[in-house]
Scaffold this motif. Sequence first.
Motif, short mmCIF file in Angstrom:
data_model
loop_
_atom_site.label_atom_id
_atom_site.label_comp_id
_atom_site.label_asym_id
_atom_site.label_seq_id
_atom_site.Cartn_x
_atom_site.Cartn_y
_atom_site.Cartn_z
N ASN A 124 0.88 -1.06 0.50
CA ASN A 124 -0.26 -0.35 -0.30
C ASN A 124 1.52 1.45 -0.35
N LEU B 165 1.11 2.44 -2.99
CA LEU B 165 -0.06 3.42 -3.70
C LEU B 165 0.20 4.72 -3.41
N GLU B 166 -1.29 5.55 -5.08
CA GLU B 166 -1.59 6.80 -4.20
C GLU B 166 -3.02 6.64 -2.96
N PRO B 167 -3.96 7.30 -2.57
CA PRO B 167 -4.69 6.91 -2.32
C PRO B 167 -6.18 6.88 -2.60
N ARG C 195 -9.26 7.90 -4.19
CA ARG C 195 -10.39 9.01 -4.12
C ARG C 195 -11.95 8.22 -4.33
N LYS D 56 -2.60 2.88 -10.96
CA LYS D 56 -3.28 3.51 -11.83
C LYS D 56 -3.79 2.58 -13.22
#
Length: 190
Positions: free
Chosen positions: A108, A111-113, A115, A179
């Motif tokens: 995690n 990884l980008e949070p 939304r 992504k």
Amino acid sequence: MIVLNKIYTKTGDAGETALGNGARVAKHSMRVAAYGTSDELNSFVGVARLHADGEIDAALNRIQNDLFDLGADLCRPDMEQDAEAEYPPLRMIDAQVERLEAEIDRMNSALEPLRSFILPGGSVLSAQLHVCRTVSRRAERMAVELATMEAVNPAAVKYLNRLSDWFFVAARVANNGGKDDVLWVPGANR
């Protein structure tokens, strides 16, 4: 050591099966449903591994082994009699849960949070891991329900809870590090 030289025994033809302690129960009992669902999950993990490589594949291999441990734990109901058993029963332990947590945190962190909620899909591996996630949740619900009726090792329930989280994060990793996640668009088709 386990030796399986005869696959069919005919002892289950009347709708009963033997638990790990030798007791016979109905094949539709909640205990059998709980460990049977963990076995089903293990099969789905095997399918996911067809599309995995590297660290994800190695982790899935560990999880498959853990799921056999989980099945061994769930098929033996008499936890209070573990000390008197001829062979020490195999039980899930907190270290297995902690390993999953460490792997989740590591995956995690890259990884980008989120939304938005994500839809199962993206890559083939991600889609398969989402199937594993949902079957893991079902196995957890069954183990929790079983725990309202009979003794269940708390580490087994925690493991299933963490495992579904593991599959969620791994599915994001399998989608090009998140992504290629497919985002839910609320009300998109109204």
